[in-house]
Design a protein around this motif. Structure first.
Motif, PDB file in Angstrom:
ATOM      1  N   GLU A   1      13.752  31.424   6.037  1.00  0.00           N
ATOM      2  CA  GLU A   1      14.275  32.435   5.837  1.00  0.00           C
ATOM      3  C   GLU A   1      13.346  33.564   5.874  1.00  0.00           C
ATOM      4  N   LEU A   2      12.437  33.728   5.751  1.00  0.00           N
ATOM      5  CA  LEU A   2      11.350  34.868   6.507  1.00  0.00           C
ATOM      6  C   LEU A   2      11.795  35.705   7.811  1.00  0.00           C
ATOM      7  N   GLY A   3      11.898  34.354   8.263  1.00  0.00           N
ATOM      8  CA  GLY A   3      11.899  34.473   9.990  1.00  0.00           C
ATOM      9  C   GLY A   3      10.145  34.225  10.249  1.00  0.00           C
ATOM     10  N   LEU A   4       9.827  33.633  10.427  1.00  0.00           N
ATOM     11  CA  LEU A   4       8.412  33.430  10.492  1.00  0.00           C
ATOM     12  C   LEU A   4       8.427  32.603  11.731  1.00  0.00           C
ATOM     13  N   ASP A   5       7.810  32.350  13.037  1.00  0.00           N
ATOM     14  CA  ASP A   5       7.934  32.195  14.010  1.00  0.00           C
ATOM     15  C   ASP A   5       7.112  30.089  13.981  1.00  0.00           C
ATOM     16  N   VAL A   6       6.237  30.119  13.658  1.00  0.00           N
ATOM     17  CA  VAL A   6       5.805  28.974  13.591  1.00  0.00           C
ATOM     18  C   VAL A   6       5.126  28.887  11.995  1.00  0.00           C
ATOM     19  N   LEU A   7       5.231  27.673  11.243  1.00  0.00           N
ATOM     20  CA  LEU A   7       5.262  27.225  10.300  1.00  0.00           C
ATOM     21  C   LEU A   7       4.431  26.367  10.158  1.00  0.00           C
ATOM     22  N   VAL A   8       4.027  26.275   8.669  1.00  0.00           N
ATOM     23  CA  VAL A   8       2.973  25.194   7.849  1.00  0.00           C
ATOM     24  C   VAL A   8       4.118  24.528   6.717  1.00  0.00           C
ATOM     25  N   HIS A   9       3.020  23.173   6.253  1.00  0.00           N
ATOM     26  CA  HIS A   9       3.856  22.270   5.645  1.00  0.00           C
ATOM     27  C   HIS A   9       3.348  22.920   3.962  1.00  0.00           C
ATOM     28  N   GLY A  10       2.634  23.809   3.777  1.00  0.00           N
ATOM     29  CA  GLY A  10       1.857  24.161   2.665  1.00  0.00           C
ATOM     30  C   GLY A  10       0.792  23.572   2.217  1.00  0.00           C
TER      31      GLY A  10
ATOM     32  N   PHE B   1     -22.944  11.919   1.309  1.00  0.00           N
ATOM     33  CA  PHE B   1     -24.391  11.398   1.148  1.00  0.00           C
ATOM     34  C   PHE B   1     -24.269   9.787   1.777  1.00  0.00           C
ATOM     35  N   GLY B   2     -23.434  10.057   3.093  1.00  0.00           N
ATOM     36  CA  GLY B   2     -23.581   7.888   3.988  1.00  0.00           C
ATOM     37  C   GLY B   2     -22.938   8.572   5.135  1.00  0.00           C
ATOM     38  N   ASP B   3     -22.988   7.969   5.939  1.00  0.00           N
ATOM     39  CA  ASP B   3     -22.846   8.106   7.584  1.00  0.00           C
ATOM     40  C   ASP B   3     -21.524   8.140   7.155  1.00  0.00           C
ATOM     41  N   VAL B   4     -20.450   9.139   7.954  1.00  0.00           N
ATOM     42  CA  VAL B   4     -19.179   9.803   8.001  1.00  0.00           C
ATOM     43  C   VAL B   4     -18.433   8.812   9.100  1.00  0.00           C
ATOM     44  N   GLU B   5     -16.610   7.849   8.426  1.00  0.00           N
ATOM     45  CA  GLU B   5     -16.157   7.826   9.459  1.00  0.00           C
ATOM     46  C   GLU B   5     -14.884   7.149   8.976  1.00  0.00           C
ATOM     47  N   TYR B   6     -14.044   7.451   9.972  1.00  0.00           N
ATOM     48  CA  TYR B   6     -12.669   7.851   9.416  1.00  0.00           C
ATOM     49  C   TYR B   6     -12.251   6.161   9.533  1.00  0.00           C
ATOM     50  N   THR B   7     -10.651   6.569   9.081  1.00  0.00           N
ATOM     51  CA  THR B   7     -10.151   4.684   8.189  1.00  0.00           C
ATOM     52  C   THR B   7      -8.900   4.697   8.405  1.00  0.00           C
ATOM     53  N   ALA B   8      -8.370   6.225   8.136  1.00  0.00           N
ATOM     54  CA  ALA B   8      -7.138   6.014   8.268  1.00  0.00           C
ATOM     55  C   ALA B   8      -6.196   7.279   8.628  1.00  0.00           C
ATOM     56  N   PRO B   9      -5.162   7.747   8.731  1.00  0.00           N
ATOM     57  CA  PRO B   9      -4.543   9.178   9.248  1.00  0.00           C
ATOM     58  C   PRO B   9      -4.235   9.722   7.833  1.00  0.00           C
ATOM     59  N   MET B  10      -4.800  11.371   7.935  1.00  0.00           N
ATOM     60  CA  MET B  10      -4.848  11.828   6.735  1.00  0.00           C
ATOM     61  C   MET B  10      -3.811  12.684   6.461  1.00  0.00           C
ATOM     62  N   THR B  11      -3.303  13.332   7.172  1.00  0.00           N
ATOM     63  CA  THR B  11      -2.451  14.386   7.570  1.00  0.00           C
ATOM     64  C   THR B  11      -1.257  14.033   8.295  1.00  0.00           C
ATOM     65  N   VAL B  12      -0.731  13.243   8.593  1.00  0.00           N
ATOM     66  CA  VAL B  12       0.201  12.951   9.730  1.00  0.00           C
ATOM     67  C   VAL B  12       1.420  12.680   8.962  1.00  0.00           C
ATOM     68  N   ALA B  13       1.514  12.501   8.317  1.00  0.00           N
ATOM     69  CA  ALA B  13       2.352  11.688   7.327  1.00  0.00           C
ATOM     70  C   ALA B  13       3.288  13.587   6.289  1.00  0.00           C
ATOM     71  N   GLU B  14       2.325  14.609   6.310  1.00  0.00           N
ATOM     72  CA  GLU B  14       3.577  15.405   5.355  1.00  0.00           C
ATOM     73  C   GLU B  14       3.753  16.102   6.718  1.00  0.00           C
ATOM     74  N   THR B  15       2.459  16.502   7.460  1.00  0.00           N
ATOM     75  CA  THR B  15       2.884  17.190   8.757  1.00  0.00           C
ATOM     76  C   THR B  15       4.408  16.903   9.786  1.00  0.00           C
ATOM     77  N   VAL B  16       4.415  16.029   9.745  1.00  0.00           N
ATOM     78  CA  VAL B  16       5.476  15.369  10.613  1.00  0.00           C
ATOM     79  C   VAL B  16       7.354  15.298  10.065  1.00  0.00           C
ATOM     80  N   TYR B  17       6.443  14.617   8.510  1.00  0.00           N
ATOM     81  CA  TYR B  17       8.175  15.088   7.105  1.00  0.00           C
ATOM     82  C   TYR B  17       8.146  16.681   7.554  1.00  0.00           C
ATOM     83  N   ALA B  18       7.725  17.811   7.580  1.00  0.00           N
ATOM     84  CA  ALA B  18       7.605  19.039   7.658  1.00  0.00           C
ATOM     85  C   ALA B  18       8.451  19.858   9.011  1.00  0.00           C
TER      86      ALA B  18
END
Length: 764
Positions: A477-486, A526-543
Motif C-alpha cells: 500500500e505504501l508503494g515500496l519496491d522491494v519488500l521484507v517479511h518483517g 561456546f562450541g563448534d558451530v554447525e548448520y542443522t536445518a533451514p532457518m529462514t526459508v519458510a517465512e520468507t517463501v510465505y511472504a
C-alpha cells in the motif's frame, strides 16, 4: 596489594534501569519517581561491590543514558537546537540530545572504541563550555553518606573526550582540550575540597594510534591538572588494547596508571618487563577480562601478576578488571537453565568481582590460602574444553579444507548487475527497508506465550503468518519496491540464528547495554558451530507468495554474529567466524533454491570489531571479508546479495566495503549524512548503495521534503542507477504509526526525485 573495579553494569539484575527510563519516556513515571528508582539501583550496585570485598569502588560510572553524554552536559556542550538557555540542564534537554525531539534531531551516536556499546557524540561546533554542575561530587557524597563508601570518582579524560567529539578542525584538538581544562580543574578541585583522595580519569584513547603531538598534549594537560589540584591523586586508566608509546604514557605526571593485561596481545606486559614501571606510581593491573564472560584461567593470571611483582612492590599494585564491567551481564545467579559444563566456565560481572578479589588474595596471602577456589576455576574451564561441544569431527574436517572453499562470485559486478536489472525491472531509486518491522506488544506477547507453552507451535506460526501478511499488505500500500517479511519470528537478529545453529547457548538473563535503554542478550558461542536445518526459508517463501514484488531473504552475517556474541576464548576469533560463515552459506543456498532471488546478509557490526592498533587492522579486515564472501559467493549471478552496516565511517572503509562484493550495501548515515556524502567527492564507489535517509533511533517522523534534500545531495556524487532509498536501520524498536508515516514520506520523497530524474530535472 588492593582490589579495584573500574565500572559496574548500570542496568540492574532485572533490567530495572531500562524499565524505569522507558516508563519515564512514555509518561508512565514521574520525574521524581525516576530519580528515586535510579538511586535505588545505583546504591544497590555500590553495596554489592562493597559486599564482594572490592577495596576501590568507582562512583560516577552510573548514568541516566550514557557517560559521554553526561560529560558533555556537565560541561554545557549542548547544541543550540535543543533550546538550552543556561543553568542546570533539564532531563528533557538531556534526553532530547540522546533521542531527538519533534523539533530537533538527536546527536550522533557511534560505537565506543571496538565494543558493542554506543555513545552519544559530543558536538563542539559553536559551543561555549561552562560547568553546569558537578555530578561526580554528588555521586561521591551519596556513596559516602548512604553506604560509608570512600569511592573513587570516574571521569572521561579530556584527551579522549575531545578526540571522540565532532565539530572542530583537526588542528583544533589542543585548543579544545585547553578550553575544557579549566572546567576539569574546577571539577577536580571541588572533589579535593570534599575529601576525595583519588579520581579515575579514563583515557582509552591512549590505546589507539596517538601521535607525538597528542602525547605532548597529554603531558601538558596532566601536568597542569596536577599543579592546579595538588591535593588530589589522579589514576589514569587505559583499556581495550596496549597503550601506544608505553614509556611516554607511564611517564605522564599522574599518580597511577591502569593497563589492560587481557586484550593487549601481551604488549603491555612486555613493555613493563622491558622498560620497568616508574617508582612511586600505582599500577592498575587489568587481569580479569571485562569484555567476555568466561571464568579466568587463574594460573595464567597469577603468572602475569608474579612477573609484575618482580619490579613493582605489592603496595603499588591494584588488581582489577581490564575495563569497566558494563560490557558483561550482571550475574550468573539466575542462569539455572544452562548446561552445567557451560555454567561452570562462566563469569559475569559479579563473578568477575569475586575473581578480582580471589586473585588479590592469592597474591597477598599465597595460592595455598585460596587453593580450593583456584582449583574450582581450573576444573570449570577444563571440563568445557574437553567436552564434545568443542570437538565436533564434521566441523573440524570442514575447517581443515577451508582453503578449497569458494570466496569469489562467478561473474563480475557489471555482469551481475545486467542480469539482475533484467530479472527485477526495478525503477530508479528503488525503495526498501533494512529488514525488521515494529516488535509490538502483541508480537512480544505471542512469543512469550509460545515459549512458555501457553501457545502451541501451530498457534504461534499462524500468528506470525498473520503479521507477515499484514505488513506485506502495508508495504504494498505504501508503494515500496522491494519488500521484507518483517522478522516477527525473531527476538534478536543474532540470537535468532544462534538458536538454530549448533555451538550456541542462550542465557536467561544475560543482558548488556547496547545504547541508551537498548539492552541485548548476546548469544554465547561456546562450541563448534554447525548448520542443522533451514532457518529462514519458510517465512520468507510465505511472504514472497503474497506479492509480485521481490521479497528479500534476511540473514545476519558471520562477522556480526561473532562480534555481537560472547565468543569462546580457546580459538582465534577468525576461526569461529569461518565456522559461522560456512553454516550460513548453507542457508543462503537454501533460500536461493526456494526461489528467493534477493538475499540480505547484514554486517552492521563488521566495523565494531576493528582493532584499535592500525598494525592489526589489515589482518582483521582480510579475514572478515573472507568470512562474508564464504557466506555469499556460491549463488548465481542473477541472485542479488545485499548487506547493511551501521555507524560506518565510509571513507575509512571503502576498500573493505568494495571487497565484500555485495551487489547492494545500505549504510546507516542519517545522523552524519552530509559527512558521508562528502566522502564520495573524493572516493569512487560503483556498486549499489543505499544511504539511510532518516534516523530510526528517534521517534521523530521527518517530512518528505527533508528526505528529498538528502536524496538530491547524494545524487550529486552517486549515479541514480546505483542509489537505493531506505531508512538507516531496522524498524524493530519503532512504533507502528510512526513507522508507517515515515516510510510513506520516504516513498513520496523517492517518487518526487525519481520524477525529476525521468523528466531531466535536478540531479539527473
Amino acid at each position: 596489594m588492593k582490589s579495584g573495579n573500574l565500572g559496574y553494569p548500570r542496568i540492574g539484575l532485572e533490567r530495572q534501569w531500562k524499565k524505569a527510563l522507558e516508563s519515564f519516556w512514555t509518561g508512565e513515571l514521574a520525574e521524581a519517581d525516576l530519580h528515586t528508582r535510579l538511586k535505588e539501583i545505583r546504591l544497590s550496585n555500590l553495596r554489592l561491590q562493597q559486599e564482594k570485598g572490592i577495596d576501590i569502588i568507582p562512583v560516577g560510572d552510573f548514568t541516566y543514558y550514557d557517560h559521554v553524554l553526561d560529560t558533555a552536559v556537565m560541561f554545557g556542550l549542548i547544541p543550540r537546537r535543543f533550546g538550552y538557555e543556561g543553568g542546570t540542564p533539564s532531563l528533557s534537554v538531556y534526553y532530547a540530545m540522546a533521542r531527538g525531539s519533534k523539533d530537533a534531531a538527536a546527536c550522533e551516536m557511534t560505537k565506543w572504541f571496538n565494543t558493542n556499546y554506543h555513545y552519544i557524540v559530543p558536538e563542539l561546533d559553536g559551543a561555549r563550555p561552562v560547568l553546569t554542575g558537578n555530578r561526580l561530587l554528588e555521586a561521591y557524597a551519596e556513596a559516602k553518606e548512604e553506604l560509608g563508601i570512600e569511592g573513587r570518582p570516574v571521569l572521561v579524560g579530556p584527551l579522549t573526550f575531545v578526540k571522540l567529539a565532532k565539530g572542530y578542525a583537526p588542528g583544533e584538538l589542543g585548543d579544545w582540550v585547553r578550553r575544557l581544562l579549566p572546567l576539569y580543574v574546577q571539577v577536580l578541585r571541588e572533589l579535593a575540597e570534599a575529601g576525595v583522595q583519588w579520581v579515575q580519569v579514563d583515557e582509552p584513547i591512549l590505546s589507539t594510534n596517538v601521535t607525538a603531538e597528542e602525547l605532548a598534549l597529554a603531558e601538558e594537560l596532566y601536568g597542569q591538572l596536577v599543579r592546579e589540584v595538588p591535593d588530589l591523586r589522579l589514576f589514569l586508566q587505559t583499556y581495550f588494547e596496549a597503550v601506544e608509546a608505553y614509556e611516554k604514557v607511564v611517564a605522564l605526571p599522574v599518580h597511577g596508571i591502569g593497563l589492560d593485561f587481557v586484550h593487549d596481545g601481551g604488549r603491555n606486559l612486555e613493555a613493563v618487563l622491558r622498560c620497568g614501571f616508574p617508582d612511586g606510581k600505582v599500577l592498575g593491573v587489568g587481569l580479569v577480562d571485562g569484555r567476555n564472560i568466561w571464568a579466568c584461567d587463574p594460573d595464567d593470571k597469577l603468572k602475569v601478576l608474579a612477573a609484575l611483582r618482580n619490579g613493582v612492590e605489592d603496595s603499588r599494585l591494584v588488581v582489577q578488571p581490564s575495563c569497566s564491567l558494563l560490557h558483561v551481564p550482571v550475574s550468573t545467579v539466575k542462569e539455572t537453565g544452562l548446561d552445567p559444563v557451560l555454567h561452570g566456565a562462566l563469569a559475569f560481572a559479579d563473578q568477575k568481582l569475586e575473581e578480582t578479589v580471589l586473585l588479590t588474595k592469592a597474591g597477598k596471602l599465597g595460592e595455598a590460602a585460596v587453593a580450593a577456589e583456584l582449583e574450582a576455576l581450573r576444573k570449570g574451564r577444563a571440563a568445557l574444553n574437553e567436552s564434545s561441544f568443542r570437538n565436533k569431527a564434521g566441523v573440524r574436517k570442514q575447517m581443515a579444507g577451508l582453503a578449497a572453499q569458494p570466496v569469489t562470485r562467478a561473474g563480475t559486478f557489471e555482469e551481475r548487475r545486467e542480469r539482475q536489472e533484467k530479472r527485477w525491472q526495478l525503477p530508479l531509486l528503488p525503495t526498501t527497508t533494512i529488514g525488521s518491522f515494529p516488535q509490538t506488544p502483541e508480537v512480544r506477547s505471542a512469543r512469550r506465550k509460545w515459549r512458555k507453552g501457553e501457545w502451541t507451535e501451530e498457534q504461534y506460526q499462524r500468528f506470525i503468518r498473520e503479521e507477515i501478511g499484514r505488513w506485506i499488505g502495508i508495504q504494498q500500500e505504501l508503494g515500496l519496491d522491494v519488500l521484507v517479511h518483517g522478522e516477527f519470528e525473531r527476538n534478536d537478529m543474532v540470537e535468532f540464528f544462534g538458536e538454530k545453529l549448533e555451538g550456541f547457548a542462550f542465557t536467561g538473563n544475560g543482558w548488556v547495554q547496547s545504547y541508551g535503554s537498548r539492552c541485548v542478550k548476546p548469544p554465547v558461542i561456546f562450541g563448534d558451530v554447525e548448520y542443522t536445518a533451514p532457518m529462514t526459508v519458510a517465512e520468507t517463501v510465505y511472504a514472497q507468495s503474497l506479492s509480485e514484488a521481490p521479497v528479500k531473504g534476511m540473514l545476519t552475517g558471520p562477522v556480526t554474529i561473532l562480534n555481537w556474541s560472547f565468543v569462546r576464548d580457546d580459538l582465534p576469533r577468525r576461526d569461529v567466524a569461518f565456522q559461522i560463515a560456512l553454516a550460513l552459506r548453507q542457508e543462503v543456498e537454501a533460500l536461493e533454491a526456494a526461489g528467493i532471488g534477493m538475499i540480505q546478509v547484514d554486517e552492521p557490526a563488521l566495523r565494531e570489531g576493528l582493532p584499535l592498533k592500525q598494525l592489526l587492522v589489515e589482518e582483521y579486515l582480510e579475514w572478515t571479508v573472507k568470512a562474508f564472501r564464504l557466506s555469499t559467493s556460491t549463488v548465481k549471478d542473477e541472485t542479488q546479495i545485499h548487506t547493511h552496516m551501521c555507524y560506518c565511517e565510509f571513507q575509512d572503509m571503502i576498500g573493505t566495503i568494495r571487497a565484500l562484493d555485495a551487489d547492494v550495501i545500505s549504510i546507516e548515515t542519517s545522523r552524519s549524512h552530509g559527512e558521508l556524502i562528502a566522502s564520495f567527492e573524493e572516493e569512487t564507489y560503483e556498486l549499489g548503495i543505499g544511504l539511510g535517509v532518516y534516523d530510526i533511533h528517534s521517534p521523530r517522523v521527518p517530512p518528505a521534503a527533508e528526505m528529498e534534500g538528502m536524496i538530491r545531495r547524494a545524487l550529486q556524487v552517486l549515479s541514480p542507477r546505483q542509489f537505493w532509498i531506505n531508512p538507516d536501520c531496522g524498524l524493530k524498536t519503532r512504533r507502528m504509526l510512526e513507522t508507517v508515516a515515515a516510510l510513506g514520506n520516504m516513498v513520496q520523497a523517492a517518487k518526487q526525485v525519481r520524477t525529476e530524474l525521468e523528466g531531466g530535472g535536478a540531479g539527473a
